[in-house]
Design a protein around this motif. Structure first.
Motif, PDB file in Angstrom:
ATOM      1  N   TYR A  38     -30.292 -37.722  27.904  1.00 40.63           N
ATOM      2  CA  TYR A  38     -31.123 -36.353  28.150  1.00 40.63           C
ATOM      3  C   TYR A  38     -30.424 -35.324  27.524  1.00 40.63           C
ATOM      4  CZ  TYR A  38     -34.587 -38.921  31.347  1.00 40.63           C
ATOM      5  OH  TYR A  38     -35.492 -39.827  31.869  1.00 40.63           O
ATOM      6  N   LYS A  39     -29.013 -35.104  27.848  1.00 37.58           N
ATOM      7  CA  LYS A  39     -28.326 -34.079  27.559  1.00 37.58           C
ATOM      8  C   LYS A  39     -28.202 -33.843  25.917  1.00 37.58           C
ATOM      9  CE  LYS A  39     -24.771 -34.020  31.009  1.00 37.58           C
ATOM     10  NZ  LYS A  39     -23.332 -33.875  31.402  1.00 37.58           N
TER      11      LYS A  39
ATOM     12  N   ALA B 141     -35.943 -24.800  32.923  1.00 37.05           N
ATOM     13  CA  ALA B 141     -37.353 -25.203  32.422  1.00 37.05           C
ATOM     14  C   ALA B 141     -38.395 -24.117  32.623  1.00 37.05           C
ATOM     15  CB  ALA B 141     -37.600 -26.531  33.216  1.00 37.05           C
ATOM     16  N   ILE B 142     -38.254 -23.722  33.817  1.00 33.52           N
ATOM     17  CA  ILE B 142     -39.320 -22.359  34.321  1.00 33.52           C
ATOM     18  C   ILE B 142     -39.179 -21.244  33.335  1.00 33.52           C
ATOM     19  CG2 ILE B 142     -39.444 -20.889  36.234  1.00 33.52           C
ATOM     20  CD1 ILE B 142     -38.912 -22.962  38.204  1.00 33.52           C
TER      21      ILE B 142
ATOM     22  N   GLU C  97     -29.581 -30.877  23.609  1.00 30.83           N
ATOM     23  CA  GLU C  97     -29.098 -30.214  22.412  1.00 30.83           C
ATOM     24  C   GLU C  97     -29.870 -30.146  21.301  1.00 30.83           C
ATOM     25  OE1 GLU C  97     -25.427 -32.469  21.576  1.00 30.83           O
ATOM     26  OE2 GLU C  97     -24.637 -32.318  23.463  1.00 30.83           O
ATOM     27  N   LEU C  98     -30.616 -31.242  20.914  1.00 33.91           N
ATOM     28  CA  LEU C  98     -31.592 -31.218  19.737  1.00 33.91           C
ATOM     29  C   LEU C  98     -32.692 -30.422  19.863  1.00 33.91           C
ATOM     30  CD1 LEU C  98     -31.083 -34.958  18.872  1.00 33.91           C
ATOM     31  CD2 LEU C  98     -30.208 -33.114  17.634  1.00 33.91           C
ATOM     32  N   GLU C  99     -33.179 -30.366  21.282  1.00 31.12           N
ATOM     33  CA  GLU C  99     -34.373 -29.321  21.282  1.00 31.12           C
ATOM     34  C   GLU C  99     -34.340 -28.688  22.585  1.00 31.12           C
ATOM     35  OE1 GLU C  99     -37.454 -28.849  20.291  1.00 31.12           O
ATOM     36  OE2 GLU C  99     -37.596 -30.352  18.544  1.00 31.12           O
ATOM     37  N   PRO C 100     -33.416 -27.698  22.458  1.00 27.82           N
ATOM     38  CA  PRO C 100     -33.069 -26.777  23.719  1.00 27.82           C
ATOM     39  C   PRO C 100     -34.269 -25.915  24.383  1.00 27.82           C
ATOM     40  CG  PRO C 100     -32.058 -25.923  21.635  1.00 27.82           C
ATOM     41  CD  PRO C 100     -32.695 -27.116  21.493  1.00 27.82           C
TER      42      PRO C 100
ATOM     43  N   HIS D 121     -35.723 -30.627  30.014  1.00 27.75           N
ATOM     44  CA  HIS D 121     -34.835 -29.873  31.179  1.00 27.75           C
ATOM     45  C   HIS D 121     -35.236 -30.701  32.510  1.00 27.75           C
ATOM     46  CE1 HIS D 121     -32.637 -26.976  28.772  1.00 27.75           C
ATOM     47  NE2 HIS D 121     -33.602 -26.681  27.941  1.00 27.75           N
ATOM     48  N   ILE D 122     -36.624 -30.509  32.741  1.00 25.81           N
ATOM     49  CA  ILE D 122     -37.086 -31.077  33.970  1.00 25.81           C
ATOM     50  C   ILE D 122     -36.282 -32.452  34.179  1.00 25.81           C
ATOM     51  CG2 ILE D 122     -39.259 -32.015  35.174  1.00 25.81           C
ATOM     52  CD1 ILE D 122     -38.877 -29.014  35.339  1.00 25.81           C
TER      53      ILE D 122
END
Length: 643
Positions: free
Chosen positions: A141-142, A178-179, A146-149, A155-156
């Motif tokens: 997920y990290k 995310a919010i 990194e690729l789609e910040p 992020h959720i």
């Protein structure tokens, strides 16, 4: 010969291209089945074309034929193992089928070709998460982040992984990010609020749920705030939130339990019982919270545009006291008679109705609630946004949905029996639609078929809760007192016994009605009870496995019935006079409906008080299991002359 082969190959390629073009056009038009046919024809002409199998796989995915899609993608890979997107698509369909290990393999192979595509890392992260290998999922997920910040959903999921690892602060950061990226999804705030709650940051949790309400006022946001306020002993503010949540979803069962807790803390014990047992709110409280005046509430006597068609006059029945050997009766069992009010059908022009599992509301064209035609906490629906979006129906609608109408007892007495009132004055052809709570279970379909109600005329309020119509017909009922008038019993007997088809059935003189298939209020020592009763000639029956007509036949021909309190005893309505009935009850939670029904149909009624088998629960919780004392049962059976 060479020229012939070249020409043949050229023609095949041209035809293949034609099939592919046709398939693409079908996909654009949404005709996936025809596109599938064109792809298969293209494959017959050119079976070594990896791209055709790939497109075939994508089409099969749209059709949710996932296993076939896996086959198509796998053939693509066999033909051309160096095209990375085959592996990515294979990973997607494997995740659909929750084949996590295989999905990890497919995405890993994709990454060997392309290590900059975030969704491949996300797919591996999802797979490891579902395999409960949270540390590994976190790493992937990290990498996806990194690729789609700027993607809020990644992020959720990163926050979910942190939360699983008890890293609450990191989870808060991920959910907050995310919010920040997408502040318009209320569900994100709910996740963040749950972390605040786990950290006992109650004020932050309340503020976060309040933000969710601003975006999308959902019942559970209000309920969660109410629960937090209960922890803080802010009873009145908690009540306000809980009841506002119920206005959005009046059949949110859990909310009534929380409100009951508040009433107990405020020493309003009658209101607490009303909520806990009957799942109903005091009308004055609803009036106060929503600022409703008395003018919002009327009755059939005060509604000027209502036509009342009388059916049966008032009646009265004298009650024989229940027979028992130990324990004490609650006030419901101490009645000496029942007065049944007159029955009628109300006709309302331009009316509105709402129904769910705990509520039925009837309103006139001025949005006034007709209280004696409504059930449950119907006052919640006055000025409710639900009715603004009501489905408009032309013609005449018969409204029969009621509180608890999905329960067998209420289905038979509060819905099916009330057809008698309708059909006394109206032909089925004169009514365009019949509204009932639900028509999905066998007994629901069977009884409507016995009434000759066409399926196309049935509207289920579980799917269409809010309706308005040119004219609404509402048969009266005695639901509020759980009464079973004689006219209702006579109608149900006539409906289910006289049209009876009973192939292969034979009478059973002594039956025990089991609740082993029920999800609550079971007899904890039922195996022991059944074994005990078998020596006296009893047969155990699970009535819910039989048709209504089969249930009617068995109970019309039996002589002794023993049963825990439950909907199966609705079928006492079919019993012959003199049938002996022993009902298992709890001393702190008893409903008298089956004693009353026994009186009306002429059964000889006995009750046995049992101990709760679920300790630590509220004494008024009617869903808890019970334990039968066999010595007490034997004494009662001896007194009744059964043994």
């Amino acid at each position: 010969m060479s020229d012939f082969n070249d020409n043949n190959t050229k023609n095949n390629l041209q035809t293949t291209e034609s099939y592919l073009t046709s398939a693409n056009q079908c996909l654009e038009q949404g005709n996936t089945e025809l596109a599938l046919s064109f792809y298969n024809q293209a494959i017959e002409l050119n079976p070594d074309n990896d791209q055709i199998y790939y497109k075939l796989g994508q089409t099969l995915m749209q059709l949710e034929r996932y296993e076939d899609a896996i086959t198509a993608y796998s053939i693509s890979i066999q033909i051309n193992p160096d095209f990375p997107w085959f592996y990515n698509s294979l990973g997607e369909v494997l995740i659909k089928l929750e084949r996590w290990e295989e999905a990890i393999t497919a995405y890993t192979q994709f990454i060997e070709f392309n290590n900059n595509f975030c969704w491949a890392y996300f797919g591996i992260g999802e797979s490891f998460f579902n395999l409960n290998q949270i540390e590994k999922s976190l790493n992937y997920y990290k990498k996806a982040v990194e690729l789609e910040p700027t993607n809020c959903w990644i992020h959720i999921k990163l926050g979910d992984a942190f939360l699983k690892l008890q890293q609450q602060e990191n989870a808060i950061k991920s959910y907050s990010q995310a919010i920040q990226l997408n502040p318009n999804i209320d569900w994100f705030y709910g996740k963040l609020a749950e972390v605040f709650l786990s950290q006992n940051q109650l004020e932050n949790a309340i503020k976060t749920y309040q933000n969710a309400i601003i975006i999308n006022p959902q019942t559970w946001h209000y309920i969660e705030i109410g629960k937090i306020l209960i922890q803080q002993k802010l009873w009145d503010i908690a009540l306000d939130y809980l009841i506002k949540g119920l206005q959005i979803q009046p059949d949110y069962h859990e909310a009534y339990d929380y409100i009951s807790t508040i009433f107990k803390q405020k020493n309003q014990l009658l209101d607490a019982i009303l909520c806990e047992v009957h799942h109903q709110l005091p009308i004055p409280l609803i009036q106060k919270i929503f600022n409703l005046s008395d003018d919002h509430f009327i009755t059939t006597h005060t509604e000027k545009n209502l036509t009342k068609i009388l059916v049966y006059p008032p009646s009265n029945i004298e009650l024989t006291p229940p027979k028992f050997i130990e324990g004490s009766l609650n006030p419901h069992f101490q009645l000496t008679s029942i007065n049944f009010p007159e029955t009628f059908v109300s006709s309302i022009p331009k009316g509105k109705v709402w129904a769910d599992t705990l509520t039925s509301a009837v309103l006139n064209s001025e949005n006034q609630l007709i209280t004696d035609l409504s059930t449950g906490s119907a006052a919640l629906l006055v000025n409710s946004p639900h009715l603004i979006a009501s489905q408009n129906i032309s013609g005449t609608v018969a409204f029969l949905s009621v509180k608890w109408g999905e329960n067998y007892y209420h289905w038979m007495f509060d819905i099916i029996a009330r057809f008698d009132l309708l059909l006394q004055h109206f032909l089925i052809e004169e009514i365009d639609y019949f509204v009932v709570n639900r028509c999905q279970l066998n007994h629901e379909n069977e009884t409507l078929q016995l009434l000759n109600i066409p399926s196309e005329k049935v509207i289920e309020s579980c799917k269409n809760p809010a309706l308005k119509a040119d004219k609404i017909l509402i048969p009266s009922y005695s639901h509020k007192t759980s009464r079973t008038p004689k006219w209702a019993c006579d109608f149900l007997k006539s409906l289910c016994l006289n049209s009876q088809d009973k192939p292969g059935l034979f009478p059973l003189e002594r039956v025990y009605l089991s609740r082993s298939n029920a999800s609550y209020r079971q007899v904890s020592n039922e195996a022991e009870v059944v074994l005990f009763l078998q020596q006296f000639g009893f047969t155990a029956l699970s009535l819910e496995t039989l048709s209504v007509r089969q249930q009617a036949y068995y109970l019309a021909n039996t002589k002794v019935i023993i049963s825990p309190h439950g909907a199966a005893l609705t079928n006492l309505v079919f019993c012959s006079p003199g049938t002996q009935v022993i009902e298992f009850l709890m001393s702190n939670w008893t409903l008298s409906c089956y004693w009353e029904l026994s009186n009306i149909v002429g059964c000889d009624y006995y009750c046995l008080f049992c101990e709760p088998a679920d300790f630590g629960r509220s004494p008024t919780d009617g869903s808890q299991n019970i334990k039968v004392n066999l010595n007490s049962l034997l004494k009662l059976m001896q007194w009744a002359g059964v043994v």
